[in-house]
Structures are given as structure tokens and as C-alpha cells.
Design an enzyme around this catalytic site. Structure first.
Site, PDB file in Angstrom:
ATOM      1  CE  LYS A 207       6.923 -10.485  -5.205  1.00 20.88           C
ATOM      2  NZ  LYS A 207       7.525  -9.888  -4.020  1.00 20.88           N
ATOM      3  CD  GLU A 213      -8.815  -9.425  -2.880  1.00 22.07           C
ATOM      4  OE1 GLU A 213      -7.999 -10.335  -3.166  1.00 22.07           O
ATOM      5  OE2 GLU A 213      -8.761  -8.781  -1.814  1.00 22.07           O
ATOM      6  N   GLY A 267       5.607  -5.916  -3.385  1.00 25.29           N
ATOM      7  CA  GLY A 267       4.412  -5.383  -4.048  1.00 25.29           C
ATOM      8  C   GLY A 267       4.292  -3.877  -3.907  1.00 25.29           C
ATOM      9  NE  ARG A 268       5.446  -3.007   2.275  1.00 22.93           N
ATOM     10  CZ  ARG A 268       5.429  -4.306   2.490  1.00 22.93           C
ATOM     11  NH1 ARG A 268       4.560  -5.066   1.867  1.00 22.93           N
ATOM     12  NH2 ARG A 268       6.270  -4.872   3.348  1.00 22.93           N
ATOM     13  CD  GLU A 353       0.927  -4.855   2.363  1.00 18.22           C
ATOM     14  OE1 GLU A 353      -0.304  -4.991   2.321  1.00 18.22           O
ATOM     15  OE2 GLU A 353       1.642  -4.971   1.354  1.00 18.22           O
ATOM     16  CG  HIS A 384     -13.597  23.472   3.964  1.00 15.28           C
ATOM     17  ND1 HIS A 384     -14.104  24.673   4.397  1.00 15.28           N
ATOM     18  CD2 HIS A 384     -12.565  23.782   3.137  1.00 15.28           C
ATOM     19  CE1 HIS A 384     -13.426  25.661   3.836  1.00 15.28           C
ATOM     20  NE2 HIS A 384     -12.482  25.145   3.069  1.00 15.28           N
ATOM     21  CE  LYS A 512      -3.456 -11.907   0.777  1.00  9.03           C
ATOM     22  NZ  LYS A 512      -2.130 -12.030   0.166  1.00  9.03           N
TER      23      LYS A 512
HETATM   24  O1  F6P Z   1      -2.139  -6.870   0.550  1.00  9.90           O
HETATM   25  C1  F6P Z   1      -1.348  -7.991   0.503  1.00  9.90           C
HETATM   26  C2  F6P Z   1      -0.576  -8.095  -0.781  1.00  9.90           C
HETATM   27  O2  F6P Z   1       0.198  -9.249  -0.741  1.00  9.90           O
HETATM   28  C3  F6P Z   1       0.274  -6.862  -1.076  1.00  9.90           C
HETATM   29  O3  F6P Z   1       1.496  -6.894  -0.443  1.00  9.90           O
HETATM   30  C4  F6P Z   1       0.333  -6.878  -2.560  1.00  9.90           C
HETATM   31  O4  F6P Z   1       0.702  -5.630  -3.068  1.00  9.90           O
HETATM   32  C5  F6P Z   1      -1.095  -7.244  -2.890  1.00  9.90           C
HETATM   33  O5  F6P Z   1      -1.447  -8.187  -1.898  1.00  9.90           O
HETATM   34  C6  F6P Z   1      -1.307  -7.822  -4.260  1.00  9.90           C
HETATM   35  O6  F6P Z   1      -0.551  -8.970  -4.471  1.00  9.90           O
HETATM   36  P1  F6P Z   1      -0.300  -9.537  -5.916  1.00  9.90           P
HETATM   37  O7  F6P Z   1       0.466  -8.527  -6.691  1.00  9.90           O
HETATM   38  O8  F6P Z   1       0.471 -10.812  -5.714  1.00  9.90           O
HETATM   39  O9  F6P Z   1      -1.640  -9.810  -6.553  1.00  9.90           O
END
Ligand code: F6P
Length: 542
Positions: A207, A213, A267-268, A353, A384, A512
Site C-alpha cells: 500500500k 521487508e 491493509g488488512r 491489528e 493432537h 519499525k
Molecule cells: O503490519 C503493519 C502494516 O502497516 C499492515 O497494516 C500492512 O498490512 C502491512 O504493514 C504492509 O503494509 P504495506 O502494504 O504498506 O507494505
């Protein structure tokens, strides 16, 4: 400003109901109310919810619905669907329902007007692109067709499409979907190990397009491609999904190869947007449309059904009842469906979240627990692993069983076993086994005296462990869409009752920030002595 829910008469009334019901066996509730199974069930969009195994009766359900009224759930739901800025700390609406609304529906962002034209323009672009990749119209730099799609993203830019591709695996008839999220280089290495650059398409999903990452993985994937096919190949093998055109261009992906979405998609909650592109590539546009249609049907149900028959409202209120009134230690989710193995991970982000908040919408510290820890994994495997604790541990956990009734064709006997296991677990958790029953059982085996008495306590089950059972006819795109939207709205319902903003996530920021500082070796001023030593021992600081 709304007062804390705990300061209301409705909350106190519910505490009294909890005290009354804790003194009663759940089984007794069936005797008292012959209509219980009908009364404590609801269905919509093909999903059937049985909540008769909850420690609830009609009076407590009415009291929960009264609490929802006092918390103005209907008004908040109206504001949500009207595109008001329900995400107060970011001054944004949360309009993910618009992403699955059919043409002709109306969804208005209160700041900028109608959003549906943009939504459908993007969906059309996704369909064209998916059609081209799947049909061989879009090819790699060497002219070879795309056989593998690697989704690079994390959190909401990963969990949704990854889980959908796994859940709907029998429907995958396009390029093989692969997912890379972790900044642990092993993740990308393992995925690339089986792939050929000439036939691989990368979909970089973020987003913000600033997530560390994702960018680290995308950069390495790009080098891997360029090393064998050259710089010009990037345009054939990389597309982006983002709200941030500038950063996408800086990364080297042309705007023509970018699928956009909007700040009002959390995002979620983003699976339904272009974030679902990898799923559409794998499943094809029609099945992706069916997923959207299932979710839309649940949206309509959420708006239209009265509270007592409204699945998201009921699930939300039952969750509140279990954690805030009965003191359940956590929420466990156990799908009896191997292909829902990733459902829990998706749901963890969605619920924790969204509602893992310590202050209310107005910034006041809450005086009640908010979202409980949510965890789980597929049955029957889970039986199990941790079911021992669920049955006999001192803490009580609330459980959602999710069961697609129909399994894979031609495997009826095993599917019957799976179903029987699921039903047996919820029944056993509620029923338990008394000292009296255990003693009788042991006596029947010939045991007696001290040996019998020593054996008894280990075999007793307290019972009264609450669970919901949610039946789906089968795991197909439409029912999966409805299931996911159901849990999205459940999170919203609970956020409203607790009075928190379900659509921000400030709690992820500090980690972060500190990661950046640790990487920049700015440790001295900001890092505690323990972390400083760990930095030395891990080679991050000499
Ligand atoms: O985990 C934090 C967060 O901001 C989430 O809300 C989001 O889904 C994820 O990082 C990834 O963010 P982006 O889509 O901006 O890379």
C-alpha cells in the site's frame, strides 16, 4: 464523547447475567428451552451458525443486543457504509465494502465523492491483465509464457491473497501462485530455487511502497531477474500494486504496470482490491468475481438483517460475552478444512491489528479488555496438539469451529470422519465428563479402591467450554468470500462495542522506528543495554 461501555447500565446487567449463567450447566439450558437450537442459530449467504453451545440464554442475548444499541452499533454501521471518516486518527473512511459492490451500487467517500467508478475501472484493468497473462497474451522478455507468479508483500499485502489461493487450490488453473513475505532471505531463496526468470512474473504489493521487508525482497528479486535477462526484462516481469505511484516509479516499475488502490482501503481489508491480483491470476477473473460476490452478499446481510439474526452482530457480541463477561482467556479458531490452514494467520492480523487497542476513539485508556489473543490451526491435527489444554486446562478459551460440510469428491468416508471429529470436539467441550461418570466407567473396567480413586481426577472433564460452529456447504469462492466478510464485520462490531478505532494500527510503528535505528547503528542514545549487547553478539555493532 461516548462513555466507556463499562459505565453503562447495560454492561452491569450483562455482568449479572454472566453470574447467573456461570452457575448453570450449558446442557441444562437445552432442557429449559426446547427451542434452544433454533433460537441459538442463524444463517445467511449459505453459512449456518450454531451458537447453542455458548453459555448464553435468551435473556442474555437480548441484553447483549441492548448493549449494541446503547453503543450505537446501527449508527456506526451506517457511518461505515456512508464513507464517513470512521478511522479518526487518519481522517479516512474504511470503504472496503465498495471493493466488492456490483456496478450500479453507490459508495461515497465523504471527502472525495463516489468511489465505485474507480473501483470498477481497476477491476477491469485487473481482469484484462489476468486474461492476458493466463491466455499467453502477456509474455516474458524472451517470449515465453508466464508459468509462476510471485507475490511479494507482507501483512495485509500477503495474508489475504495467499490464504485465498490455498483455500481455493482446486480452482487454481492459471500460473502457479507463490508468496514471499519474510525479510529472512530464506523465504525468497526457497521460492526462487524452483523458478526460471523467463517464465516468472513478480507482483510487488505494498500500500505504502515503503515497507522495508517488501522492498528488500523486491530489490533482490529484481537483481535475480536482471542478472539473467537484463534490465529491459523488468517491464515484462514486474508489476506493482500500491497507492504510491511515486515510490513505484522510483523502484523502476512504470505507472502502466501498476494497479492502484486508495487510502480508504486498510491493509488488512485489502484482499478485495488490486491486492488480490495474484489470486485473480491464479483463479481467473470469474472465480475472483464470485469471491467478491460472496463478500458483497455478506455486506448486504450485515446491513439488512435484524440484530438477532445478523451473523456478524451475533459473532461479535458472543465474542464480547466470552472475553469481557465470562473471562475466557483467548479466542481459538479451528477450521476443519486443511485448505483453511492459513485462515488463522489472516484472521490474527484482521482482529488483533484492528482491535488490539489500549485507548478508545477519543484517546482515553480503556478500562476493559479489548481483543483477546486469537490463535488456532486446522482440525483434526489440532486435536493432537493443544486440545488437551482446551478440554482440561484451568483456563477456559472460546472456540470457533469452521466446517465445510462437503469435502473433495470421491472421499466421502474420510470427509465423514472429519465432520464427526469436529462435532465430537464441540460436544465434548460443552458436555464434559463428571466424577460420577468417570467412576462408573472405571468400575466397569474392574478398577476399584485406591487405584480407582487415584485415576478419577485425571479423567474428569469440566465441560461448559463455549464454542460456535459455523457450517459452510463447501469451500468455494462465494462461500469463502462470505466467510471472510463475516469476520471483517465481526471485528467492526466488536470495535464499536469497545469504542476503539478498528482501522488504524499505530502499535506497529515503534518497532519499525527502532529497526531503522538499529540498522543505522544509532544505538547509543536510544537502545537499552540489553539490546546493545545483543547487537554486538549478532554482529550489528562492533
Ligand atoms: O503490519 C503493519 C502494516 O502497516 C499492515 O497494516 C500492512 O498490512 C502491512 O504493514 C504492509 O503494509 P504495506 O502494504 O504498506 O507494505
Amino acid at each position: 464523547m461516548q462513555p466507556s461501555p463499562t459505565q453503562t447500565g447495560r454492561w452491569r446487567a450483562l455482568q449479572a447475567h454472566a453470574q447467573r449463567l456461570r452457575a448453570m450447566r450449558t446442557l441444562e439450558l437445552f432442557t429449559r428451552d426446547p427451542q434452544r437450537v433454533t433460537r441459538c442459530s442463524a444463517q445467511a449467504c449459505g453459512l449456518y451458525l450454531d451458537y447453542a453451545k455458548q453459555r448464553l440464554d435468551a435473556a442474555a442475548i437480548d441484553a447483549l443486543i441492548a448493549l449494541a444499541e446503547e453503543r450505537e452499533l446501527a449508527q456506526w454501521r451506517e457511518r461505515l457504509f456512508a464513507g464517513d471518516c470512521v478511522n479518526g486518527t487518519e481522517a479516512r473512511p474504511a470503504l472496503h465494502m465498495a471493493l466488492r459492490a456490483p456496478r450500479g451500487a453507490r459508495f461515497i467517500d465523504s471527502r472525495h465523492g463516489d468511489v465505485l467508478a474507480d473501483v470498477h475501472a481497476t477491476l477491469d484493468a485487473m481482469r484484462r491483465f489476468a486474461g492476458a497473462v493466463r491466455g499467453g497474451g502477456w509474455r516474458g522478455a524472451t517470449g515465453a509464457a508466464i508459468t509462476d507468479v510471485v507475490n511479494i508483500g507482507i501483512g495485509g499485502s500477503d495474508f489475504g491473497p495467499r490464504m485465498v489461493c490455498e483455500a481455493l487450490r482446486p480452482f487454481v488453473d492459471g500460473p502457479r501462485p507463490r508468496f514471499v513475505a519474510n525479510v529472512d532471505p530464506a523465504d525468497l531463496n526457497d521460492v526462487l530455487a524452483g523458478l526460471a526468470p523467463a517464465t516468472t512474473l513478480f507482483v510487488v504489493v505494498s500500500k505504502t511502497f515503503t515497507t522495508q521487508e517488501t522492498l528488500a525482497n523486491a530489490r533482490r528479486a529484481r537483481s535475480w531477474l536482471v542478472e539473467s535477462l537484463g534490465e529491459a526484462a523488468v517491464a515484462h516481469h514486474f508489476v506493482a500494486v500500491s497507492t504510491n505511484v511515486r515510490e513505484v516509479a522510483l523502484f523502476g516499475i512504470a505507472p502502466a504496470n501498476m494497479f492502484g488502490f486508495w487510502d480508504w482501503v486498510g491493509g488488512r481489508y485489502s484482499l478485495w482490491s488490486a491486492v488480490g491480483l495474484s489470486a485473480m491470476l491464479a483463479l481467473g477473473p470469474e472465480r475472483f468475481d464470485a469471491l467478491l460476490a460472496g463478500a458483497h452478499a455478506m455486506d448486504r446481510h450485515f446491513i439488512e438483517a435484524p440484530a438477532a439474526a445478523n451473523l456478524p452482530v451475533l459473532l461479535g457480541l458472543i465474542g464480547i460475552w466470552n472475553s469481557n463477561f465470562l473471562g475466557c482467556a483467548s479466542q481459538v479458531v479451528v477450521p476443519y478444512a486443511q485448505r483453511l490452514a492459513l485462515f488463522c494467520g489472516w484472521l490474527q492480523q484482521l482482529e488483533m491489528e484492528s482491535n488490539g487497542k489500549g485507548v478508545d476513539r477519543d484517546g482515553r485508556t480503556v478500562d476493559h479488555p479489548t481483543t483477546p489473543a486469537l490463535w488456532g490451526s486446522v482440525g483434526s491435527n489440532a486435536q493432537h496438539a493443544y486440545f488437551q489444554m482446551l478440554h482440561q486446562g484451568p483456563a477456559v478459551h472460546a472456540i470457533d469451529f469452521i466446517l465445510p460440510v462437503e469435502g473433495d469428491a470421491g472421499c466421502d468416508e474420510m470427509q465423514r470422519m472429519l465432520v464427526a471429529n469436529c462435532l465430537a470436539q464441540s460436544a465434548a467441550l460443552m458436555r464434559g465428563k463428571s466424577v460420577h461418570e468417570v467412576r462408573a466407567e472405571l468400575q466397569a473396567t474392574g478398577l476399584s479402591g485406591a487405584a480407582l480413586e487415584a485415576a478419577v481426577p485425571h479423567r474428569v472433564f469440566p465441560g461448559d467450554r463455549p464454542s460456535n460452529t459455523l457450517l459452510l456447504p463447501r469451500l468455494d469462492p462465494a462461500h469463502l468470500g462470505a466467510l471472510l466478510a463475516l469476520y471483517e464485520h465481526r471485528a467492526f462490531v466488536q470495535g464499536v462495542i469497545w469504542g476503539v478505532n478498528s482501522f488504524d494500527q499505530w502499535g506497529v510503528e515503534l518497532g519499525k522506528q527502532l529497526t531503522r535505528r538499529i540498522l543505522d547503528r544509532q544505538s547509543d542514545a536510544v537502545i537499552d543495554p540489553s539490546t546493545a549487547v545483543l547487537m554486538q553478539r549478532t554482529g550489528l555493532r562492533r
